[in-house]
Design a protein around this motif. Structure first.
Motif, PDB file in Angstrom:
ATOM      1  N   ASN A  89     -27.238   1.611  56.932  1.00 53.04           N
ATOM      2  CA  ASN A  89     -26.138   1.033  56.159  1.00 53.04           C
ATOM      3  C   ASN A  89     -25.240   2.173  55.683  1.00 53.04           C
ATOM      4  N   PRO A  90     -23.982   2.246  56.139  1.00 46.73           N
ATOM      5  CA  PRO A  90     -23.091   3.319  55.676  1.00 46.73           C
ATOM      6  C   PRO A  90     -22.893   3.350  54.172  1.00 46.73           C
ATOM      7  N   ALA A  91     -22.924   2.187  53.511  1.00 45.40           N
ATOM      8  CA  ALA A  91     -22.762   2.167  52.060  1.00 45.40           C
ATOM      9  C   ALA A  91     -23.936   2.870  51.373  1.00 45.40           C
ATOM     10  N   GLU A 155     -19.172  -8.850  47.246  1.00 36.88           N
ATOM     11  CA  GLU A 155     -19.769  -7.813  48.078  1.00 36.88           C
ATOM     12  C   GLU A 155     -20.185  -6.600  47.245  1.00 36.88           C
ATOM     13  N   ALA A 156     -19.330  -6.224  46.296  1.00 35.95           N
ATOM     14  CA  ALA A 156     -19.661  -5.083  45.430  1.00 35.95           C
ATOM     15  C   ALA A 156     -20.877  -5.401  44.559  1.00 35.95           C
ATOM     16  N   LEU A 157     -20.926  -6.607  44.013  1.00 38.47           N
ATOM     17  CA  LEU A 157     -22.042  -6.989  43.143  1.00 38.47           C
ATOM     18  C   LEU A 157     -23.351  -7.054  43.913  1.00 38.47           C
ATOM     19  N   ALA A 158     -23.333  -7.705  45.074  1.00 37.46           N
ATOM     20  CA  ALA A 158     -24.557  -7.830  45.866  1.00 37.46           C
ATOM     21  C   ALA A 158     -25.046  -6.470  46.351  1.00 37.46           C
ATOM     22  N   THR A 159     -24.119  -5.611  46.757  1.00 36.55           N
ATOM     23  CA  THR A 159     -24.512  -4.279  47.212  1.00 36.55           C
ATOM     24  C   THR A 159     -25.026  -3.437  46.059  1.00 36.55           C
ATOM     25  N   PHE A 160     -24.465  -3.621  44.866  1.00 35.70           N
ATOM     26  CA  PHE A 160     -24.930  -2.874  43.691  1.00 35.70           C
ATOM     27  C   PHE A 160     -26.417  -3.127  43.439  1.00 35.70           C
ATOM     28  N   GLN A 161     -26.815  -4.403  43.419  1.00 34.65           N
ATOM     29  CA  GLN A 161     -28.219  -4.694  43.134  1.00 34.65           C
ATOM     30  C   GLN A 161     -29.131  -4.220  44.263  1.00 34.65           C
ATOM     31  N   LEU A 162     -28.647  -4.243  45.503  1.00 33.40           N
ATOM     32  CA  LEU A 162     -29.448  -3.752  46.624  1.00 33.40           C
ATOM     33  C   LEU A 162     -29.664  -2.247  46.526  1.00 33.40           C
ATOM     34  N   VAL A 163     -28.588  -1.495  46.331  1.00 33.65           N
ATOM     35  CA  VAL A 163     -28.697  -0.035  46.304  1.00 33.65           C
ATOM     36  C   VAL A 163     -29.431   0.439  45.053  1.00 33.65           C
ATOM     37  N   PHE A 164     -29.258  -0.246  43.937  1.00 30.64           N
ATOM     38  CA  PHE A 164     -30.002   0.117  42.732  1.00 30.64           C
ATOM     39  C   PHE A 164     -31.502  -0.053  42.973  1.00 30.64           C
ATOM     40  N   THR A 165     -31.881  -1.097  43.683  1.00 35.41           N
ATOM     41  CA  THR A 165     -33.291  -1.294  44.037  1.00 35.41           C
ATOM     42  C   THR A 165     -33.776  -0.180  44.952  1.00 35.41           C
ATOM     43  N   GLY A 201     -19.966 -14.124  53.222  1.00 32.38           N
ATOM     44  CA  GLY A 201     -20.881 -13.967  54.338  1.00 32.38           C
ATOM     45  C   GLY A 201     -22.061 -13.078  54.005  1.00 32.38           C
ATOM     46  N   GLY A 202     -22.007 -12.383  52.877  1.00 31.97           N
ATOM     47  CA  GLY A 202     -23.130 -11.542  52.454  1.00 31.97           C
ATOM     48  C   GLY A 202     -23.392 -10.388  53.390  1.00 31.97           C
ATOM     49  N   SER A 203     -22.389  -9.582  53.668  1.00 36.61           N
ATOM     50  CA  SER A 203     -22.559  -8.446  54.567  1.00 36.61           C
ATOM     51  C   SER A 203     -23.325  -7.308  53.888  1.00 36.61           C
ATOM     52  N   MET A 204     -22.767  -6.734  52.825  1.00 36.98           N
ATOM     53  CA  MET A 204     -23.346  -5.592  52.105  1.00 36.98           C
ATOM     54  C   MET A 204     -23.561  -4.380  53.002  1.00 36.98           C
ATOM     55  N   ASN A 205     -22.972  -4.411  54.183  1.00 38.38           N
ATOM     56  CA  ASN A 205     -23.208  -3.370  55.170  1.00 38.38           C
ATOM     57  C   ASN A 205     -21.963  -3.243  56.045  1.00 38.38           C
ATOM     58  N   PRO A 206     -21.170  -2.179  55.885  1.00 40.48           N
ATOM     59  CA  PRO A 206     -19.956  -2.041  56.698  1.00 40.48           C
ATOM     60  C   PRO A 206     -20.216  -2.017  58.195  1.00 40.48           C
ATOM     61  N   ALA A 207     -21.340  -1.432  58.613  1.00 37.42           N
ATOM     62  CA  ALA A 207     -21.644  -1.393  60.044  1.00 37.42           C
ATOM     63  C   ALA A 207     -21.935  -2.783  60.581  1.00 37.42           C
ATOM     64  N   TRP A 226     -15.698  -3.020  53.759  1.00 38.28           N
ATOM     65  CA  TRP A 226     -15.887  -1.582  53.577  1.00 38.28           C
ATOM     66  C   TRP A 226     -15.743  -1.202  52.104  1.00 38.28           C
ATOM     67  N   ILE A 227     -14.663  -1.634  51.494  1.00 36.68           N
ATOM     68  CA  ILE A 227     -14.413  -1.239  50.102  1.00 36.68           C
ATOM     69  C   ILE A 227     -15.454  -1.839  49.172  1.00 36.68           C
ATOM     70  N   GLY A 228     -15.761  -3.116  49.326  1.00 34.63           N
ATOM     71  CA  GLY A 228     -16.717  -3.771  48.438  1.00 34.63           C
ATOM     72  C   GLY A 228     -18.100  -3.139  48.464  1.00 34.63           C
ATOM     73  N   PRO A 229     -18.745  -3.069  49.635  1.00 35.17           N
ATOM     74  CA  PRO A 229     -20.078  -2.467  49.674  1.00 35.17           C
ATOM     75  C   PRO A 229     -20.106  -0.994  49.273  1.00 35.17           C
ATOM     76  N   VAL A 230     -19.111  -0.211  49.708  1.00 37.69           N
ATOM     77  CA  VAL A 230     -19.106   1.219  49.355  1.00 37.69           C
ATOM     78  C   VAL A 230     -18.932   1.400  47.852  1.00 37.69           C
ATOM     79  N   LEU A 231     -18.048   0.623  47.248  1.00 31.85           N
ATOM     80  CA  LEU A 231     -17.841   0.718  45.802  1.00 31.85           C
ATOM     81  C   LEU A 231     -19.107   0.331  45.040  1.00 31.85           C
ATOM     82  N   GLY A 232     -19.712  -0.778  45.412  1.00 34.54           N
ATOM     83  CA  GLY A 232     -20.937  -1.202  44.735  1.00 34.54           C
ATOM     84  C   GLY A 232     -22.081  -0.223  44.926  1.00 34.54           C
ATOM     85  N   ALA A 233     -22.205   0.340  46.130  1.00 33.86           N
ATOM     86  CA  ALA A 233     -23.294   1.268  46.409  1.00 33.86           C
ATOM     87  C   ALA A 233     -23.147   2.559  45.612  1.00 33.86           C
TER      88      ALA A 233
END
Length: 294
Positions: A89-91, A155-165, A201-207, A226-233
């Protein structure tokens, strides 16, 4: 006799270039890059395969991709965790780079490998589809009932909780060494897809979004993924490393921003925390002993 000139072994290079050359010659480096490529191919093909419409054209919704994504994340952690961390995951990679858990060379190589693997995984499924029109289900799209801003926020919120985990699991691994934590990451990924699935769509992954966009040629609102997941991560990584982890301190944040050795500051912070804990335990034991004596 003319002065003899010293023999030269070859051109000399600055230390950063020499370190770069040495890293590119290491077998472990290319094995990690290959692991990210193959891991991204497996992850994207599993998630996209679970989103293909059924025989009657019924959409599976976000449930099947959420289950597939969580399960394959657990298996990839066991397969490639020791090689590259199974980031796929690039994020996530950019979050590790922002917190200096990963050097620039590996971050760039991992992101390129992840995008390549995602594109290959999408292409394989596209060739296997009997109806090419069904490939549109691969592309992450903004909900017709919402807008791009709402999708970006989800996307930012969902990626935030994933990367924090992910950062929490990595911290526990460094402290205990035996706790895998892959199940926690898998559950977090499934929860993120279910949370943001109806909005973006719940991507959380730019790739994961880039591969289908390249294969199908559909680029609508692609910047959101791209912006949402990277920002959240990045927000998740920075907040965990410099505010919530046991070794968090102002000195650690300053060392990161000034490109100094962050491990020395982190070790000192942990040592002070451990010393403080020992002192407090000793004081409690002394007070308990005095109370029993009275």
């Amino acid at each position: 006799m003319p002065d003899q000139q010293p023999e030269r072994d070859g051109p000399t290079y600055p230390a950063p270039i020499m370190a770069l050359r040495e890293e590119l010659r290491r077998r472990q480096f290319w094995r990690a890059v290959l692991a990210e490529t193959l891991g991204s191919l497996i992850f994207v093909s599993a998630v996209l395969g679970s989103s293909v419409p059924g025989p009657n054209g019924a959409s599976p919704g976000p449930l099947y991709p959420a289950l597939a994504g969580g399960m394959v994340a657990v298996s990839l952690g066991h397969c490639f965790g020791e090689m590259s961390g199974a980031q796929v995951n690039p994020a996530v990679t950019l979050a590790f780079l922002a917190t200096r858990r990963l050097d620039l060379l590996r971050a760039v190589a991992y992101i390129l490998a992840q995008c390549l693997g995602a594109t290959l995984g999408t292409g394989i499924l596209y060739l296997a589809l009997p109806l090419k029109s069904s490939a549109e289900c691969y592309v992450n799209k903004v909900s017709s009932e919402g807008n791009a801003g709402q999708a970006l926020g989800m996307e930012a919120l969902a990626t935030f909780q994933l990367v924090f985990t992910i950062f929490s699991v990595e911290e526990q691994r460094r402290r205990e060494g035996s706790e895998p934590g892959n199940l926690a990451i898998g559950f977090s990924l499934s929860a993120g897809i279910l949370t943001a699935g109806l909005f973006s769509g719940g991507s959380m992954n730019p790739a994961r979004s880039l591969g289908p966009a390249i294969i199908t040629g559909i680029w609508e609102h692609h910047w959101v993924y791209w912006i949402g997941p990277v920002l959240g991560a990045i927000l998740a990584g920075v907040s965990h490393e410099f505010f919530f982890v046991a070794s968090a301190s102002r000195q650690k944040l300053v060392a990161c921003l000034t490109c100094k050795d962050i491990e020395i500051v982190e070790t000192a912070s942990v040592s002070r925390s451990s010393l403080s804990t020992i002192t407090q335990t000793a004081m409690r034991a002394k007070q308990a002993h005095k109370h029993d004596h009275h």
